[in-house]
Design a protein around this motif. Structure first.
Motif, PDB file in Angstrom:
ATOM      1  N   VAL A 270       0.850  -1.191   0.000  1.00 25.89           N
ATOM      2  CA  VAL A 270       0.000   0.000   0.000  1.00 25.89           C
ATOM      3  C   VAL A 270       0.886   1.242   0.000  1.00 25.89           C
ATOM      4  CG1 VAL A 270      -0.150   0.108   2.534  1.00 25.89           C
ATOM      5  CG2 VAL A 270      -1.955   1.135   1.132  1.00 25.89           C
ATOM      6  N   THR A 271       0.471   2.257  -0.732  1.00 25.46           N
ATOM      7  CA  THR A 271       1.190   3.515  -0.812  1.00 25.46           C
ATOM      8  C   THR A 271       0.203   4.667  -0.739  1.00 25.46           C
ATOM      9  OG1 THR A 271       2.598   4.912  -2.226  1.00 25.46           O
ATOM     10  CG2 THR A 271       1.092   3.410  -3.330  1.00 25.46           C
ATOM     11  N   ASP A 272       0.676   5.843  -0.292  1.00 24.18           N
ATOM     12  CA  ASP A 272      -0.230   6.993  -0.228  1.00 24.18           C
ATOM     13  C   ASP A 272      -0.244   7.789  -1.532  1.00 24.18           C
ATOM     14  OD1 ASP A 272       2.298   8.053  -0.087  1.00 24.18           O
ATOM     15  OD2 ASP A 272       1.893   9.357   1.642  1.00 24.18           O
ATOM     16  N   TRP A 273       0.418   7.286  -2.556  1.00 25.43           N
ATOM     17  CA  TRP A 273       0.421   7.965  -3.860  1.00 25.43           C
ATOM     18  C   TRP A 273      -0.870   7.617  -4.622  1.00 25.43           C
ATOM     19  CZ3 TRP A 273       4.744  10.427  -6.678  1.00 25.43           C
ATOM     20  CH2 TRP A 273       5.825  10.715  -5.845  1.00 25.43           C
ATOM     21  N   TYR A 274      -1.970   8.092  -4.129  1.00 27.15           N
ATOM     22  CA  TYR A 274      -3.242   7.790  -4.796  1.00 27.15           C
ATOM     23  C   TYR A 274      -3.540   8.789  -5.915  1.00 27.15           C
ATOM     24  CZ  TYR A 274      -5.768  11.682  -2.578  1.00 27.15           C
ATOM     25  OH  TYR A 274      -6.210  12.927  -2.195  1.00 27.15           O
ATOM     26  N   PHE A 275      -2.823   9.942  -5.871  1.00 31.62           N
ATOM     27  CA  PHE A 275      -3.064  10.980  -6.881  1.00 31.62           C
ATOM     28  C   PHE A 275      -1.815  11.841  -7.055  1.00 31.62           C
ATOM     29  CE2 PHE A 275      -3.884  15.601  -7.188  1.00 31.62           C
ATOM     30  CZ  PHE A 275      -4.311  15.668  -8.506  1.00 31.62           C
ATOM     31  N   ASP A 276      -1.549  12.188  -8.295  1.00 37.21           N
ATOM     32  CA  ASP A 276      -0.487  13.149  -8.618  1.00 37.21           C
ATOM     33  C   ASP A 276      -0.619  13.489 -10.096  1.00 37.21           C
ATOM     34  OD1 ASP A 276       1.697  14.838  -8.381  1.00 37.21           O
ATOM     35  OD2 ASP A 276       2.831  13.389  -7.173  1.00 37.21           O
ATOM     36  N   HIS A 277       0.075  14.548 -10.520  1.00 35.13           N
ATOM     37  CA  HIS A 277       0.023  14.920 -11.938  1.00 35.13           C
ATOM     38  C   HIS A 277       1.287  15.677 -12.306  1.00 35.13           C
ATOM     39  CE1 HIS A 277      -0.723  19.161 -10.946  1.00 35.13           C
ATOM     40  NE2 HIS A 277      -1.526  18.705  -9.996  1.00 35.13           N
ATOM     41  N   GLY A 278       1.521  15.782 -13.587  1.00 34.26           N
ATOM     42  CA  GLY A 278       2.683  16.504 -14.070  1.00 34.26           C
ATOM     43  C   GLY A 278       2.293  17.950 -14.332  1.00 34.26           C
ATOM     44  N   ALA A 279       2.793  18.482 -15.434  1.00 35.92           N
ATOM     45  CA  ALA A 279       2.481  19.869 -15.796  1.00 35.92           C
ATOM     46  C   ALA A 279       0.978  20.003 -16.021  1.00 35.92           C
ATOM     47  CB  ALA A 279       3.247  20.252 -17.067  1.00 35.92           C
TER      48      ALA A 279
ATOM     49  N   THR B  34       0.268  -4.695  -5.993  1.00 32.01           N
ATOM     50  CA  THR B  34       1.199  -5.811  -5.798  1.00 32.01           C
ATOM     51  C   THR B  34       2.566  -5.424  -6.360  1.00 32.01           C
ATOM     52  OG1 THR B  34      -0.586  -7.426  -5.996  1.00 32.01           O
ATOM     53  CG2 THR B  34       1.656  -8.237  -6.292  1.00 32.01           C
ATOM     54  N   MET B  35       3.589  -5.510  -5.523  1.00 30.18           N
ATOM     55  CA  MET B  35       4.929  -5.111  -5.952  1.00 30.18           C
ATOM     56  C   MET B  35       5.602  -6.218  -6.765  1.00 30.18           C
ATOM     57  SD  MET B  35       5.053  -2.081  -4.687  1.00 30.18           S
ATOM     58  CE  MET B  35       6.785  -1.573  -4.693  1.00 30.18           C
ATOM     59  N   LYS B  36       6.412  -5.808  -7.700  1.00 25.37           N
ATOM     60  CA  LYS B  36       7.129  -6.777  -8.530  1.00 25.37           C
ATOM     61  C   LYS B  36       8.108  -7.612  -7.719  1.00 25.37           C
ATOM     62  CE  LYS B  36       6.992  -3.905 -12.724  1.00 25.37           C
ATOM     63  NZ  LYS B  36       7.799  -3.109 -13.698  1.00 25.37           N
TER      64      LYS B  36
ATOM     65  N   GLN C 163       4.657   0.994   1.432  1.00 26.64           N
ATOM     66  CA  GLN C 163       5.754   1.234   0.495  1.00 26.64           C
ATOM     67  C   GLN C 163       5.832   2.738   0.210  1.00 26.64           C
ATOM     68  OE1 GLN C 163       7.711  -1.435  -0.646  1.00 26.64           O
ATOM     69  NE2 GLN C 163       6.477  -2.587   0.824  1.00 26.64           N
ATOM     70  N   ASP C 164       6.841   3.403   0.762  1.00 21.10           N
ATOM     71  CA  ASP C 164       6.971   4.854   0.578  1.00 21.10           C
ATOM     72  C   ASP C 164       7.584   5.226  -0.766  1.00 21.10           C
ATOM     73  OD1 ASP C 164       5.859   5.423   3.101  1.00 21.10           O
ATOM     74  OD2 ASP C 164       7.795   5.104   4.079  1.00 21.10           O
ATOM     75  N   ASP C 165       8.221   4.270  -1.423  1.00 18.95           N
ATOM     76  CA  ASP C 165       8.874   4.570  -2.707  1.00 18.95           C
ATOM     77  C   ASP C 165       8.273   3.751  -3.843  1.00 18.95           C
ATOM     78  OD1 ASP C 165       9.748   2.124  -1.867  1.00 18.95           O
ATOM     79  OD2 ASP C 165      11.862   2.447  -2.377  1.00 18.95           O
ATOM     80  N   ALA C 166       6.960   3.501  -3.751  1.00 17.97           N
ATOM     81  CA  ALA C 166       6.302   2.692  -4.782  1.00 17.97           C
ATOM     82  C   ALA C 166       6.287   3.397  -6.135  1.00 17.97           C
ATOM     83  CB  ALA C 166       4.872   2.379  -4.356  1.00 17.97           C
ATOM     84  N   VAL C 167       6.342   4.722  -6.110  1.00 13.14           N
ATOM     85  CA  VAL C 167       6.366   5.514  -7.351  1.00 13.14           C
ATOM     86  C   VAL C 167       7.713   6.224  -7.450  1.00 13.14           C
ATOM     87  CG1 VAL C 167       5.327   7.432  -8.612  1.00 13.14           C
ATOM     88  CG2 VAL C 167       3.862   5.849  -7.318  1.00 13.14           C
ATOM     89  N   VAL C 168       8.396   6.009  -8.559  1.00 18.04           N
ATOM     90  CA  VAL C 168       9.713   6.618  -8.769  1.00 18.04           C
ATOM     91  C   VAL C 168       9.583   7.916  -9.552  1.00 18.04           C
ATOM     92  CG1 VAL C 168      12.020   6.304  -9.729  1.00 18.04           C
ATOM     93  CG2 VAL C 168      10.815   4.356  -8.709  1.00 18.04           C
TER      94      VAL C 168
ATOM     95  N   GLY D  23       3.674   1.755 -12.607  1.00 10.91           N
ATOM     96  CA  GLY D  23       4.375   0.778 -13.422  1.00 10.91           C
ATOM     97  C   GLY D  23       5.849   0.658 -13.102  1.00 10.91           C
ATOM     98  N   ASP D  24       6.413   1.645 -12.376  1.00 15.25           N
ATOM     99  CA  ASP D  24       7.833   1.588 -12.033  1.00 15.25           C
ATOM    100  C   ASP D  24       8.151   0.368 -11.179  1.00 15.25           C
ATOM    101  OD1 ASP D  24       8.470   3.896 -13.398  1.00 15.25           O
ATOM    102  OD2 ASP D  24       8.211   5.201 -11.653  1.00 15.25           O
ATOM    103  N   LYS D  25       7.275   0.079 -10.207  1.00 12.92           N
ATOM    104  CA  LYS D  25       7.562  -1.020  -9.280  1.00 12.92           C
ATOM    105  C   LYS D  25       6.412  -1.995  -9.066  1.00 12.92           C
ATOM    106  CE  LYS D  25      11.214   1.128  -6.534  1.00 12.92           C
ATOM    107  NZ  LYS D  25      11.720   1.379  -5.153  1.00 12.92           N
ATOM    108  N   ALA D  26       5.241  -1.634  -9.507  1.00 13.94           N
ATOM    109  CA  ALA D  26       4.080  -2.494  -9.265  1.00 13.94           C
ATOM    110  C   ALA D  26       3.822  -3.448 -10.428  1.00 13.94           C
ATOM    111  CB  ALA D  26       2.839  -1.653  -9.020  1.00 13.94           C
ATOM    112  N   GLU D  27       3.218  -4.580 -10.125  1.00  9.82           N
ATOM    113  CA  GLU D  27       2.833  -5.550 -11.143  1.00  9.82           C
ATOM    114  C   GLU D  27       1.510  -5.067 -11.735  1.00  9.82           C
ATOM    115  OE1 GLU D  27       2.784  -7.836 -13.760  1.00  9.82           O
ATOM    116  OE2 GLU D  27       4.351  -8.578 -12.407  1.00  9.82           O
TER     117      GLU D  27
END
Length: 267
Positions: free
Chosen positions: A123-132, A172-174, A181-186, A193-197
């Motif tokens: 589980v990660t708290d990165w439920y939302f984010d965006h770029g530009a 689910t992590m690869k 998981q605090d670093d689930a998103v790179v 997709g960086d670390k999750a299946e």
């Protein structure tokens, strides 16, 4: 008849009489004995029947008492369950500062981490984010209306009936890691997709300030950080390209109860 013959005759008659009387006496004694034995048997049988009846009555009484007791227990259990299920859930909005939102979200994430481990997930708290992006507010659609996710004052908090406190994502992590998981998103571009299946289920939980946990199960191949969210225009107007998903009230009653418990400290 001579005197001797007469006496002999009397003796014979007396003997005969005594024989007959003796027989009658013996027969009478035998009948009396049989009658007493019969009465004794009847008395014994009667006592046995009375004893059996008493045992049966006692057994039936105990059985009836047990059934009544069981019914009371069942009734009490049903009443307790009914009372528990009917406890009111408070959905009045809770005004929280940014720091308070972070505290609630962190506590919820720690709770969710334990649940994730049980299910062999992360589980990660990165439920939302965006770029530009522009300067409009970000939001999501829920079955209770729009929920503001990021406030940029376009159109501002008052335009939304619900406001997000935070959220988390189950995945689910690869590498098989479970729990928080605090670093689930790179990277924002790589997202989960960086670390999750990505072939495994990915589910977003979003915490509303109305006390409800909303849930969104993402479709395979469409699980990004912005999935489920959209942005208002820079002028604070509804963008024609709104969210492609709608968050529904989660059926995870444990999660609902946990959020309610965390918010009680601020009510």
């Amino acid at each position: 008849m001579s005197k001797g013959a007469w006496i002999g005759t009397i003796i014979v008659i007396v003997a005969i009489g005594l024989g007959a009387g003796g027989t009658l006496y013996v027969n009478q004694q035998s009948q009396d004995r049989d009658l007493k034995e019969e009465r004794a048997k009847n008395s014994s049988l009667s006592k046995k029947m009375d004893s059996a009846d008493k045992k049966k009555a006692t057994s039936e009484k105990k059985s009836s008492s047990h059934q009544t007791s069981s019914s009371v227990i069942e009734s009490s259990s049903t009443s307790s369950t009914s009372s528990s299920s009917e406890e009111p859930t408070t959905n009045e909005p809770v005004q929280l500062t940014t720091a308070q939102k972070q505290a609630v979200n962190t506590a919820f994430l720690n709770w969710a981490a334990g649940r994730a481990k049980v299910g062999n997930m992360a589980v990660t708290d990165w439920y939302f984010d965006h770029g530009a992006a522009g300067t409009g507010d970000w939001y999501a659609n829920t079955t209770d209306g729009e929920i503001q996710v990021q406030d940029q004052n376009n159109p501002g908090p008052s335009a939304f009936p619900i406001h997000a406190i935070g959220g988390c994502v189950f995945l689910t992590m690869k590498d098989g890691s479970t729990g928080r998981q605090d670093d689930a998103v790179v990277t924002i571009a790589g997202g989960y997709g960086d670390k999750a299946e990505m072939s495994k289920p990915i589910t977003k939980y979003m915490l509303g300030d109305n006390g409800k946990v909303y849930e969104l199960k993402l479709a395979e191949g469409d699980a990004s950080l912005t999935s489920g969210f959209a942005e208002y225009t820079d002028e604070g107007q509804k963008n024609p390209y709104g969210p492609s998903y709608t968050f529904k009230v989660s059926e995870d009653q444990a999660a609902q109860a946990e959020l309610q418990n965390l918010l009680n400290a601020y009510r």
